[in-house]
Design an enzyme around this catalytic site. Structure first.
Site, short mmCIF file in Angstrom:
data_model
loop_
_atom_site.label_atom_id
_atom_site.label_comp_id
_atom_site.label_asym_id
_atom_site.label_seq_id
_atom_site.Cartn_x
_atom_site.Cartn_y
_atom_site.Cartn_z
N GLU A 134 -1.17 1.68 -5.16
CA GLU A 134 -0.91 3.13 -5.09
C GLU A 134 -2.17 3.92 -5.43
O GLU A 134 -2.20 5.13 -5.25
CB GLU A 134 0.28 3.42 -6.04
CG GLU A 134 0.60 4.85 -6.34
CD GLU A 134 -0.28 5.41 -7.43
OE1 GLU A 134 -0.31 6.65 -7.57
OE2 GLU A 134 -0.97 4.64 -8.13
N TRP A 135 -3.21 3.23 -5.93
CA TRP A 135 -4.57 3.75 -6.17
C TRP A 135 -4.73 4.59 -7.43
O TRP A 135 -5.83 5.06 -7.70
CB TRP A 135 -5.12 4.54 -4.98
CG TRP A 135 -4.62 4.15 -3.65
CD1 TRP A 135 -4.75 2.91 -3.06
CD2 TRP A 135 -3.89 4.94 -2.74
NE1 TRP A 135 -4.16 2.90 -1.83
CE2 TRP A 135 -3.62 4.14 -1.59
CE3 TRP A 135 -3.44 6.26 -2.75
CZ2 TRP A 135 -2.91 4.62 -0.50
CZ3 TRP A 135 -2.74 6.74 -1.66
CH2 TRP A 135 -2.47 5.93 -0.56
N GLY A 136 -3.67 4.82 -8.20
CA GLY A 136 -3.83 5.47 -9.49
C GLY A 136 -3.38 6.89 -9.68
O GLY A 136 -3.11 7.29 -10.82
N ASP A 148 0.83 -1.20 0.00
CA ASP A 148 0.00 0.00 0.00
C ASP A 148 0.87 1.26 0.00
O ASP A 148 2.11 1.19 0.05
CB ASP A 148 -0.92 -0.03 1.22
CG ASP A 148 -2.33 0.43 0.91
OD1 ASP A 148 -2.51 1.22 -0.03
OD2 ASP A 148 -3.27 0.00 1.62
N ASP A 208 -10.17 2.88 -3.53
CA ASP A 208 -10.90 1.69 -3.09
C ASP A 208 -12.33 1.67 -3.63
O ASP A 208 -13.05 2.68 -3.58
CB ASP A 208 -10.98 1.66 -1.56
CG ASP A 208 -9.63 1.42 -0.91
OD1 ASP A 208 -8.62 1.35 -1.63
OD2 ASP A 208 -9.59 1.30 0.33
#
Length: 402
Positions: A184-186, A149, A207
């Site tokens: 890293e979520w983008g 994460d 998420d």
């Protein structure tokens, strides 16, 4: 001297090919499994994970290809007097190695979680500056996958690349094959650099929540928001490098917890089935997140549709391209390893719609045997498909040239 040069060249060539094979052998198809976060949050524990492993076997999910359990945040108990990361002794009284042995005995691999900062999203011990030590520990435990994460870390791209690259290198040197998932979520567009630094997958959005779509701009990514994002990233996907759409929300039905944030009140059966269909055709890793110990038959049917899963696990590994996008329709097409094609037709509107899909408009000029992969039957042989599709339903067909 001539022969020496030729032999040296041959040696270097073989060495290069071997090194390349070692790099791409991890995650040749998208990983599939179950992730603990939506159900257990930071309360993940040994007993629950064992029960999930048993349920995965008994439900037929393992046979269908779901062969990972991913332990998310909250398992950590700090570090010992030698700075080795350790599990929470109350949550995991037998230790992670014993749990990995149990899970492996069921034909399931075990994934674990850490973060590229001093602390994780849940403020637990993370791995910054302990990359090699933690990688060796994970390998010793028998870990097969690391979700890494990016909470509590800097916003710039350069630091993200450096931190993810450092952990990827540590995993390669650990003595065990461990798949590396970049979470890293983008915002730093990891699809541009994730494979370069050693990742096998990278999250494309924040998420996901248990809803179809964020329509108000107030936050909380829904199923279609993820699909729409991933549709433009096909060129970055392939064996050993996957665009990751986050967890399957199938079967959650508005469960209170992380998935219910930002108005995540649950989805219709058509929407849950569409998530599975579209994630499969777009080659996202597939990880369930509902309580499969007591999931309903609809969820079980979705998770065990091996004909749809076969698209996700196809050896060619080519993500579908969106050929049609209108206010009502999204139509995706992908080639398959045996020469067949798969198409997915999504009705984005709020009502049932009739449509005619001419295959030639999708770049498929021939006549095909059409198999509906949710009905599990051949519906005809033609150069087009005509029919009704309900709101937010996705039809998935396998086309075989005749």
């Amino acid at each position: 001297m001539k022969y020496l040069k030729l032999n040296l060249f041959a040696t270097l060539l073989v060495t290069g090919i071997t090194a390349f094979a070692q790099e791409v052998k991890l995650a040749p198809t998208p990983p599939m499994g179950w992730m603990s976060w939506n159900l257990m949050e930071v309360n993940v524990n040994e007993t629950g994970v064992k029960e999930i492993a048993d349920a995965m076997v008994n439900s037929g999910m393992v046979k269908a290809g779901f062969n990972y359990i991913f332990i998310d945040d909250g398992w950590q108990g700090g570090r010992d007097n030698k700075n080795n990361i350790i599990p929470d002794a109350k949550k995991f009284p037998s230790g992670i190695k014993a749990l990995a042995d149990y899970v492996h005995s069921k034909g399931i691999k075990l994934g674990i979680y850490s973060d590229a900062a001093p602390l994780t999203c849940g403020q637990y011990t993370a791995s910054l500056n302990f990359e090699e030590q933690d990688a060796r520990t994970f390998a010793k435990w028998g870990i097969d996958y690391l979700k890494y994460d990016y909470c509590n870390a800097p916003e710039d791209v350069a630091t993200a690349k450096q931190r993810y690259g450092k952990m990827a290198s540590a995993l390669r040197k650990s003595g065990r094959d461990i798949v590396f998932g970049i979470c890293e979520w983008g915002p730093r567009e990891p699809w541009n650099w994730g494979s370069e630094v050693g990742g096998q997958s990278w999250r494309t959005t924040y998420d996901i929540r248990d809803k179809w779509m964020d329509t108000e701009g107030k936050g909380g990514v829904g199923i279609y928001n993820v699909v729409d994002k991933m549709a433009g990233l096909a060129k970055f996907s392939g064996p050993g490098r996957w665009n990751d759409g986050d967890m399957l929300v199938v079967g959650l039905h508005g469960l209170k917890g992380p998935s219910s944030a930002f108005n995540g009140k649950g989805c219709s059966q058509a929407e849950y089935r569409s998530q599975m269909s579209l994630y499969c055709i777009l080659n996202s890793p597939l990880y369930a997140s509902c309580d499969i110990r007591k999931m309903d038959e609809d969820a079980k049917t979705i998770f065990t549709n091996t004909e749809v899963i076969a698209l996700n696990q196809d050896a060619l590994g080519k993500q579908a391209e969106r050929k049609i996008k209108t206010d009502v329709w999204d139509v995706f097409v992908r080639p398959l390893a045996n020469g067949d094609f798969a198409i997915a037709v999504l009705n984005k509107s709020g009502i049932t719609q009739a449509t005619k899909i001419n295959f030639a408009d999708l770049g498929l000029p021939d006549k095909y045997e059409i198999k509906d992969l949710w009905q599990h039957k051949v519906t005809g042989k033609a150069n087009k498909w005509t029919g009704d599709i309900t709101s937010h339903e996705t039809k998935v067909f396998r086309l075989k040239k005749v």
